[in-house]
Design a protein around this motif. Structure first.
Motif, PDB file in Angstrom:
ATOM      1  N   ALA A  31       0.688  -1.282   0.329  1.00 22.62           N
ATOM      2  CA  ALA A  31       0.199   0.444   0.036  1.00 22.62           C
ATOM      3  C   ALA A  31       1.025   1.321  -0.177  1.00 22.62           C
ATOM      4  O   ALA A  31       0.266   2.171  -0.327  1.00 22.62           O
ATOM      5  CB  ALA A  31      -0.717  -0.105   0.879  1.00 22.62           C
ATOM      6  N   ALA A  69       0.425   3.983  -2.833  1.00 23.80           N
ATOM      7  CA  ALA A  69      -0.100   5.191  -1.599  1.00 23.80           C
ATOM      8  C   ALA A  69       1.367   6.659  -3.287  1.00 23.80           C
ATOM      9  O   ALA A  69       0.478   7.261  -4.336  1.00 23.80           O
ATOM     10  CB  ALA A  69       0.781   5.542  -1.132  1.00 23.80           C
ATOM     11  N   ILE A  86       0.072   9.158  -5.941  1.00 20.89           N
ATOM     12  CA  ILE A  86      -0.455  10.154  -6.111  1.00 20.89           C
ATOM     13  C   ILE A  86       0.456  11.004  -7.106  1.00 20.89           C
ATOM     14  O   ILE A  86       0.108  11.871  -7.578  1.00 20.89           O
ATOM     15  CB  ILE A  86       0.799  10.728  -4.609  1.00 20.89           C
ATOM     16  N   VAL A 114      -5.096   3.273   0.768  1.00 19.42           N
ATOM     17  CA  VAL A 114      -4.538   4.499   0.028  1.00 19.42           C
ATOM     18  C   VAL A 114      -5.513   5.108  -0.523  1.00 19.42           C
ATOM     19  O   VAL A 114      -5.820   6.487   0.524  1.00 19.42           O
ATOM     20  CB  VAL A 114      -4.145   4.319  -1.054  1.00 19.42           C
ATOM     21  N   GLY A 116      -6.420   9.054  -0.155  1.00 17.91           N
ATOM     22  CA  GLY A 116      -5.801   8.971  -1.221  1.00 17.91           C
ATOM     23  C   GLY A 116      -6.772   9.785  -2.335  1.00 17.91           C
ATOM     24  O   GLY A 116      -7.655   9.833  -1.536  1.00 17.91           O
ATOM     25  N   GLY A 149      -2.409  12.117  -1.173  1.00 22.59           N
ATOM     26  CA  GLY A 149      -2.542  10.446  -0.373  1.00 22.59           C
ATOM     27  C   GLY A 149      -1.196  10.803   0.368  1.00 22.59           C
ATOM     28  O   GLY A 149       0.298  11.862   0.679  1.00 22.59           O
ATOM     29  N   THR A 150      -1.410  10.100   1.981  1.00 24.56           N
ATOM     30  CA  THR A 150      -0.101  10.034   2.498  1.00 24.56           C
ATOM     31  C   THR A 150       0.476   8.324   3.036  1.00 24.56           C
ATOM     32  O   THR A 150      -0.479   7.961   2.448  1.00 24.56           O
ATOM     33  CB  THR A 150      -0.217  10.800   3.754  1.00 24.56           C
ATOM     34  N   VAL A 151       2.116   8.242   3.046  1.00 23.98           N
ATOM     35  CA  VAL A 151       1.918   7.479   3.564  1.00 23.98           C
ATOM     36  C   VAL A 151       1.023   6.887   4.657  1.00 23.98           C
ATOM     37  O   VAL A 151       1.066   5.735   4.838  1.00 23.98           O
ATOM     38  CB  VAL A 151       3.626   7.192   4.118  1.00 23.98           C
ATOM     39  N   ALA A 161      -1.739   5.619   4.025  1.00 29.98           N
ATOM     40  CA  ALA A 161      -2.103   4.012   3.357  1.00 29.98           C
ATOM     41  C   ALA A 161      -1.839   2.904   4.246  1.00 29.98           C
ATOM     42  O   ALA A 161      -2.463   1.808   4.246  1.00 29.98           O
ATOM     43  CB  ALA A 161      -0.574   3.627   2.320  1.00 29.98           C
TER      44      ALA A 161
END
Length: 328
Positions: free
Chosen positions: A61, A65, A69, A266, A271, A278-280, A283
């Motif tokens: 994921a 992500a 993005i 995500v 996301g 989106g961000t880590v 996700a």
């Protein structure tokens, strides 16, 4: 005045990280309510298995992500997991050590990701078509070679299975790998120039080119990262099993299911399917919520077909949430 500014700042932070905050609340609610339905949820064995199983999805994921993005999509991650798993087991069967097989797996995954990137950037193919095609080719190779049967060579390095099933201080090794991946890519996307360029490419590719961003490099590198992380997840998945088994629930699901769950994670984390968002961390949280939900269904005795029904519902939810994220 300072109090007012602080409130505005806090409200702005909450709006920016609304999806992550909601997922944290949902995760908390799940851990509070799940024990009311099954006494096995909070047992040490189940939490150990949950963290290990969720780690595979979370790792892919994170890669997905980055792809989303920049406005792309990678439909080949499940197939990469399968092909890397098969090649890893074959290498181990040939007498290669677990560490050499691990490095080879990561190189293979990154290489397959680069191929996706080159097809998209220089072949002018749509990400959907390019990764669908490469994923189909990889799946075809795996199924042609195995004929749908398990591959279990003898005499492989015992460290291989120890990596997949072992733990450090009670934490599964795959979960430790997941935390390391999340930490590295959270920093990369939050504080590095590379991360800013990834977001800039997804927000407006032409504008990014004008300000000097090497968009072609960014896109190829993102698909390479996606392939690398899919390979890592594939290696850890089959290390737990100790053999290669073509696409089953025990190996993370079919390639299509892996893609759907990764995209869902995500989007649940904030996301968008059109890029730029989106961000880590989002996700990661989305993946863990999905893992908790599936784990609870299994504990409640829900069959695989009900799980697939729920997967279809998730698709609908993801599309709706994506539309909401695009309008923000």
């Amino acid at each position: 005045m300072q109090t007012t500014n602080t409130r505005k700042s806090s409200f702005g932070w909450f709006r920016e990280h609304r999806s992550e905050c909601i997922l944290v609340l949902l995760m908390t609610a799940a851990f509070v309510l799940a024990p009311l339905f099954t006494e096995f949820f909070l047992t040490a064995d189940n939490l150990f298995n949950l963290s290990r199983q969720g780690s595979y999805l979370a790792i892919v994921a994170v890669g997905m992500a980055l792809v989303l993005i920049i406005g792309g999509i990678d439909l080949s991650i499940g197939a990469i997991m399968q092909l890397v798993g098969l090649c890893t087991v074959l290498l181990l069967g040939a007498g290669v050590s677990a560490w050499v097989a691990f490095i080879a797996a990561l190189v293979l995954g990154a290489g397959l990701g680069v191929i996706n990137g080159l097809l998209i950037v220089f072949g002018r193919m749509q990400p959907f078509i390019a990764t669908l095609a490469t994923g189909g080719i990889m799946t075809g190779i795996v199924m042609t070679y195995t004929q749908g049967n398990a591959v279990a060579p003898r005499g492989i390095d015992p460290l291989f299975k120890a990596i997949g099933g072992g733990a450090v201080a009670g934490v599964p090794i795959p979960a430790l790998a997941m935390f390391l991946v999340v930490a590295i890519f959270w920093w990369l996307m939050s504080f590095s120039t590379y991360g800013k360029n990834v977001y800039a490419t997804g927000a407006n590719e032409n504008a990014a080119r004008i300000v000097g961003v090497n968009v072609n490099w960014i896109e190829c590198s993102v698909y390479a990262i996606s392939g690398l992380l899919a390979a890592l997840a594939g290696f850890l998945t089959f290390a737990r099993v100790g053999t290669f088994q073509p696409a089953t629930a025990a190996t993370g699901g079919t390639p299509v299911e892996v893609v759907i769950m990764a995209v869902a994670a995500v989007v649940l984390g904030g996301g968008s399917l059109v890029g730029g968002k989106g961000t880590v961390i989002g996700a990661f949280l989305g993946a863990m919520i999905s893992a908790v939900m599936l784990n609870l269904l299994i504990l409640l005795g829900m069959g695989i077909w009900f799980q697939r029904f729920l997967l279809a519902i998730i698709i609908v939810v993801v599309v709706v949430l994506s539309g909401r994220n695009e309008r923000r």
